[in-house]
Design a protein around this motif. Structure first.
Motif, PDB file in Angstrom:
ATOM      1  N   GLU A  80       2.162   6.845  -2.623  1.00 39.04           N
ATOM      2  CA  GLU A  80       3.118   7.818  -3.131  1.00 39.04           C
ATOM      3  C   GLU A  80       2.828   8.247  -4.563  1.00 39.04           C
ATOM      4  O   GLU A  80       3.511   9.123  -5.102  1.00 39.04           O
ATOM      5  CB  GLU A  80       4.533   7.227  -3.030  1.00 39.04           C
ATOM      6  N   ASP A  81       1.833   7.642  -5.163  1.00 40.13           N
ATOM      7  CA  ASP A  81       1.467   8.001  -6.538  1.00 40.13           C
ATOM      8  C   ASP A  81       0.820   9.394  -6.546  1.00 40.13           C
ATOM      9  O   ASP A  81      -0.250   9.595  -5.946  1.00 40.13           O
ATOM     10  CB  ASP A  81       0.500   6.958  -7.087  1.00 40.13           C
ATOM     11  N   PRO A  82       1.424  10.390  -7.228  1.00 40.05           N
ATOM     12  CA  PRO A  82       0.860  11.749  -7.235  1.00 40.05           C
ATOM     13  C   PRO A  82      -0.462  11.851  -7.989  1.00 40.05           C
ATOM     14  O   PRO A  82      -1.178  12.856  -7.867  1.00 40.05           O
ATOM     15  CB  PRO A  82       1.959  12.571  -7.924  1.00 40.05           C
ATOM     16  N   LYS A  83      -0.786  10.844  -8.752  1.00 41.88           N
ATOM     17  CA  LYS A  83      -2.011  10.897  -9.542  1.00 41.88           C
ATOM     18  C   LYS A  83      -3.241  10.461  -8.747  1.00 41.88           C
ATOM     19  O   LYS A  83      -4.364  10.487  -9.270  1.00 41.88           O
ATOM     20  CB  LYS A  83      -1.873  10.010 -10.781  1.00 41.88           C
ATOM     21  N   LEU A  84      -3.058  10.053  -7.508  1.00 41.11           N
ATOM     22  CA  LEU A  84      -4.191   9.595  -6.695  1.00 41.11           C
ATOM     23  C   LEU A  84      -5.156  10.742  -6.426  1.00 41.11           C
ATOM     24  O   LEU A  84      -4.743  11.875  -6.137  1.00 41.11           O
ATOM     25  CB  LEU A  84      -3.718   9.055  -5.350  1.00 41.11           C
ATOM     26  N   THR A  85      -6.439  10.447  -6.500  1.00 41.42           N
ATOM     27  CA  THR A  85      -7.444  11.418  -6.093  1.00 41.42           C
ATOM     28  C   THR A  85      -7.561  11.375  -4.579  1.00 41.42           C
ATOM     29  O   THR A  85      -7.114  10.422  -3.925  1.00 41.42           O
ATOM     30  CB  THR A  85      -8.798  11.096  -6.729  1.00 41.42           C
ATOM     31  N   GLU A  86      -8.161  12.381  -3.997  1.00 43.08           N
ATOM     32  CA  GLU A  86      -8.341  12.416  -2.550  1.00 43.08           C
ATOM     33  C   GLU A  86      -9.155  11.227  -2.073  1.00 43.08           C
ATOM     34  O   GLU A  86      -8.896  10.637  -1.015  1.00 43.08           O
ATOM     35  CB  GLU A  86      -9.001  13.732  -2.131  1.00 43.08           C
ATOM     36  N   ARG A 141      -6.963   8.132  -2.193  1.00 43.93           N
ATOM     37  CA  ARG A 141      -5.979   8.184  -1.121  1.00 43.93           C
ATOM     38  C   ARG A 141      -6.623   7.836   0.221  1.00 43.93           C
ATOM     39  O   ARG A 141      -6.066   7.092   1.037  1.00 43.93           O
ATOM     40  CB  ARG A 141      -5.335   9.571  -1.058  1.00 43.93           C
ATOM     41  N   LEU A 142      -7.818   8.355   0.451  1.00 43.57           N
ATOM     42  CA  LEU A 142      -8.525   8.092   1.699  1.00 43.57           C
ATOM     43  C   LEU A 142      -8.850   6.609   1.830  1.00 43.57           C
ATOM     44  O   LEU A 142      -8.700   6.020   2.910  1.00 43.57           O
ATOM     45  CB  LEU A 142      -9.812   8.918   1.759  1.00 43.57           C
ATOM     46  N   GLN A 197      -7.395   4.155   4.757  1.00 42.31           N
ATOM     47  CA  GLN A 197      -8.308   3.402   5.602  1.00 42.31           C
ATOM     48  C   GLN A 197      -7.998   1.903   5.537  1.00 42.31           C
ATOM     49  O   GLN A 197      -8.041   1.208   6.554  1.00 42.31           O
ATOM     50  CB  GLN A 197      -9.757   3.662   5.171  1.00 42.31           C
ATOM     51  N   ARG A 198      -7.666   1.449   4.326  1.00 44.58           N
ATOM     52  CA  ARG A 198      -7.319   0.044   4.178  1.00 44.58           C
ATOM     53  C   ARG A 198      -6.032  -0.280   4.939  1.00 44.58           C
ATOM     54  O   ARG A 198      -5.920  -1.312   5.598  1.00 44.58           O
ATOM     55  CB  ARG A 198      -7.153  -0.305   2.704  1.00 44.58           C
ATOM     56  N   ILE A 235       0.831  -1.208   0.000  1.00 44.91           N
ATOM     57  CA  ILE A 235       0.000   0.000   0.000  1.00 44.91           C
ATOM     58  C   ILE A 235       0.867   1.260   0.000  1.00 44.91           C
ATOM     59  O   ILE A 235       0.503   2.276  -0.614  1.00 44.91           O
ATOM     60  CB  ILE A 235      -0.948  -0.007   1.214  1.00 44.91           C
ATOM     61  N   THR A 236       2.022   1.228   0.638  1.00 48.56           N
ATOM     62  CA  THR A 236       2.875   2.428   0.754  1.00 48.56           C
ATOM     63  C   THR A 236       3.263   3.021  -0.593  1.00 48.56           C
ATOM     64  O   THR A 236       3.063   4.238  -0.817  1.00 48.56           O
ATOM     65  CB  THR A 236       4.133   2.102   1.580  1.00 48.56           C
TER      66      THR A 236
END
Length: 275
Positions: free
Chosen positions: A200-206, A209-210, A214-215, A195-196
């Protein structure tokens, strides 16, 4: 001659002590005579020892950890445990020597399962075991330790061999029934580690990412719960104490001693080992 086989053989060959005892009760004086003339006395001594161990459990009460949880060692209790073991091993050595001598002397009759020799072996096994068990009881009392506590510490210091691998096709079932197994925990740790880099992927949406955070939090909590259930935290806490006393613990290690005196099988379950 395999010494361990001989010790187990003379104490298990009669099917054992229980066959001799039942024969003693059923055949009376004849069985007592063929058990060396002291079958009744040996039976009474055995019963007295059973009562003595029960009294030690009452006199020095011990509360084992909850089911499924490991015992956290305490140096104040490990010291008397090792003292009991060190003081009892000489009695075990006598038991081992007497067992070897008995089998060597009566090997031919034992091989053909001569009834009189089997009863004599039952009487001999009662006497030999009784002497060693009496020494163990005396040493436990001297250290103010119950047999239950002695067994519990033994399980930590000298755990039994791991069970055989499950048969083909049962691996998945074993993983489900034992979620805290090392293999399952390792798999969960791999999932957590994966998961880490995703976070770190800058393309993730909020939102994505949330969900990942949580996972990750859920996996961490689940892994911690499983580690506690498996006793991993207790094992880690015990590690420094085990290392500190490593040489002394290794010096008094003896699997046959544990099998015969610490965790004996119920009478009648023993079988003569194959050569």
């Amino acid at each position: 001659m395999n010494k361990k086989w001989v010790i187990g053989g003379v104490l298990g060959v009669v099917g054992l002590v229980v066959v001799g005892l039942l024969g003693l009760v059923a055949l009376g004086v004849w069985a007592d005579r063929d058990m060396g003339g002291s079958g009744v006395d040996a039976l009474m001594d055995s019963q007295a020892l059973t009562q003595r161990f029960a009294e030690l459990n009452t006199r020095y009460p011990f509360t084992p950890p909850p089911a499924g949880q490991g015992l956290k060692l305490d140096e104040a209790r490990l010291e008397p445990y090792l003292a009991v073991r060190e003081a009892t091993l000489p009695a075990y050595d006598v038991l081992a020597k007497e067992s070897v001598d008995f089998v060597q002397k009566h090997s031919a009759a034992l091989d053909r399962r001569d009834s009189r020799t089997l009863l004599k072996a039952a009487g001999a096994s009662l006497r030999m075991m009784g002497k060693a068990q009496a020494v163990l009881a005396t040493n436990l009392d001297a250290q103010r330790m119950s047999p239950l506590e002695f067994q519990a510490i033994t399980a930590v210091l000298y755990p039994p061999p791991p069970p055989a691998a499950p048969p083909t096709g049962a691996a998945e079932q074993a993983a489900v029934s034992l979620p805290s197994s090392p293999e399952n925990l390792a798999l969960l740790e791999q999932q957590l580690a994966a998961i880490t880099p995703q976070l770190e992927d800058p393309k993730l949406t909020e939102s994505e990412r949330l969900q990942l955070e949580q996972r990750r939090a859920g996996l961490r909590k689940y892994i911690t719960t499983l580690e506690q259930a498996s006793g991993k935290d207790v094992k880690q806490a015990n590690a420094p104490l085990l290392e500190k006393h490593r040489e002394r613990i290794a010096k008094v290690a003896n699997r046959t001693f544990d099998d015969l005196l610490v965790n004996p099988r119920p009478p009648g379950t023993a079988r003569r080992p194959k050569r």
